[in-house]
Design an enzyme around this catalytic site. Structure first.
Site: not given
Length: 384
Positions: A222, A272
Site C-alpha cells: 500500500h 497507491c
C-alpha cells in the site's frame, strides 16, 4: 435476505463505490437511524482510504441484520442506481460477478502478449552492440557478471483489512521475470517502513554490484503520494509506518553506491499514491548545461549525484492502483507481459511506454515514469 445480498456483493461494492456516494450513504443511514453519530464518525474519520471506508460501512451494516441491510440497499439504489444494477442487487438478485481485468486486444502493429520472456539472440545482440555501442549501456560478459535485483512485497498487515489479496501472484511474476533476465533476486516480505529502508540500504552496499551492469528494485505495498506503507501502518489508530520513496534514490545514488556508478538503476513501485480516480501525468527531465568557457577547478573529477535512474510507478500522484484479488495488480500483470513480449527488441524507456499504452483503455489508472536520468539507452541484453 438483504444481508446475504450485501455479503455477496461486498467485494465489488468495496472496489467500485465512489467517495462522494459513501459520504451520502453515511448521512442517509444516520438519518435512517441505522448508524449513530459515533459509528458514522468511525467509518468517516478512522479510515482515510476510500476502500477501507467502504469495507467498514458494509460490514457494520451487515452485522446489524436484514433490516439495516435493506436500508443500505435502498439508499444505494437511490444514490447510485448504476452501481446498484452492476452489483446485481435488483428484485431478483444474482450473485455479483467478479471484476475482470479489461481485455485489451493488441492493435495490428502489436504482437500478442507472450507468457514467457523472449530474449535477444546472440546474433542480434552483436548487431546492436556494433551499431549502437556509443549510445547504449554495454552489458558485461556473462562469465564475469553478477546481477542483483531487490524485491520487497508487503502482503499481510497488522490491520487485517489491509491484506493485499493476489499480491503473491505479483511476487511470483516479478521474481520469474527478474530471474529470466539473469538477476539474482534478494527477496523480502512483510516489512515495516524502517525495515524497508534498512533492506534498501543493505542492498546498496552489496559488493556484487561491482560485478554488475545494472540493477532492479521492485517494491509492492500500500502507499501514499511519496511513501510506501510498512506493515504496521494504521490510520484508524493514527500509526504512521512509512518508507519515503526518495530514500531509494538516496541509497543508490553516486554518493552512497559507487559500485553502481554509470549503471542503469530501474525502480518499479506498485502502490497507491492517493485516493482519487486516475489522471495523466507527464514528467520531463532536462540536464543542466554548463556555460562554455567554465571548468571545474576542484582538482577532482565530479559525477552527477543522481544519475542513470529510471522509475515506473503504478499510478500517477494522488491516485489509486487496482489489484484483482486472485490475479494480482493490473500494473504488474501488464508490466511482465510487455517485457516478455518486447524485451528482446526495445530499450527500457520504450518498454515503459508500451506498459503505459496498455492502460489507454482503462481510464481509472495510469502509471507514470519518473526520475529519468538515463544518459544512454538501456537494452535488456543477455550478454555474451
Amino acid at each position: 435476505m438483504a444481508d446475504k445480498q450485501l455479503a455477496t456483493a461486498r467485494a465489488q461494492f468495496v472496489n467500485r463505490v465512489t467517495k462522494p456516494v459513501l459520504k451520502q450513504l453515511l448521512d442517509d443511514l444516520l438519518e435512517d437511524r441505522v448508524l449513530n453519530d459515533e459509528e458514522q464518525e468511525t467509518v468517516d474519520q478512522e479510515n482515510s482510504m476510500r476502500a477501507d471506508q467502504a469495507r467498514s460501512l458494509i460490514d457494520m451494516v451487515r452485522r446489524k441484520g436484514p433490516r439495516a441491510s435493506e436500508k443500505l440497499l435502498s439508499r444505494l439504489k437511490e444514490r447510485d442506481p448504476g452501481l446498484f444494477d452492476q452489483l446485481g442487487l435488483g428484485s431478483d438478485p444474482q450473485p455479483a460477478q467478479p471484476v475482470a481485468a479489461p481485455s485489451l486486444k493488441p492493435s495490428e502493429e502489436e504482437k500478442p502478449v507472450s507468457p514467457v520472456l523472449t530474449l535477444c539472440t546472440e546474433q542480434d545482440q552483436r548487431k546492436v552492440l556494433e551499431k549502437k555501442s556509443s549510445s547504449i549501456y554495454i552489458p558485461k560478459k556473462k562469465p564475469e557478471r553478477k546481477r542483483l535485483a531487490l524485491l520487497i512485497n508487503n502482503i499481510n498487515f497488522d490491520r487485517e483489512s489491509m491484506l493485499r489479496r493476489g499480491a503473491d501472484k505479483d511476487e511470483e511474476r516479478m521474481e520469474k521475470l527478474l530471474r529470466d533476465l539473469d538477476y539474482d533476486v534478494v527477496k523480502h516480505r512483510n516489512l515495516s517502513g524502517q525495515d524497508i529502508d534498512k533492506m534498501v540500504e543493505e542492498f546498496s552496499k552489496c559488493e556484487e554490484h561491482s560485478l554488475s551492469d545494472s540493477t532492479f528494485v521492485v517494491i509492492m505495498s500500500h502507499g501514499k503520494r511519496d511513501a510506501i506503507c510498512g506493515i504496521h501502518h494504521d490510520t484508524s489508530k493514527k500509526v504512521d509506518d512509512l518508507f519515503k520513496i526518495d530514500n531509494i534514490f538516496k541509497h543508490l545514488n553516486t554518493e552512497n553506491c559507487r559500485n553502481l556508478l554509470n549503471k542503469p538503476k530501474i525502480i518499479i513501485i506498485q502502490a497507491c499514491r492517493g485516493e482519487e480516480g486516475g489522471s495523466t501525468l507527464v514528467c520531463d527531465s532536462e540536464s543542466e548545461i554548463v556555460p562554455a568557457g567554465l571548468e571545474d577547478d576542484s582538482g577532482v573529477r565530479r559525477e552527477h549525484k543522481e544519475k542513470d535512474f529510471i522509475s515506473l510507478m503504478s499510478c500517477t500522484p494522488d491516485t489509486v492502483s487496482y489489484r484483482d484479488p486472485k490475479e494480482g495488480a493490473l500494473f504488474i500483470q501488464w508490466f511482465v507481459e510487455t517485457f516478455n513480449t518486447y524485451a528482446h527488441e526495445d530499450h527500457i524507456q520504450k518498454l515503459f511506454t508500451k506498459v503505459l499504452r496498455r492502460f489507454d483503455k482503462f481510464p481509472r489508472q495510469m502509471p507514470s515514469m519518473d526520475r529519468v536520468t538515463l544518459t544512454k539507452k538501456f537494452y535488456l541484453l543477455p550478454g555474451l
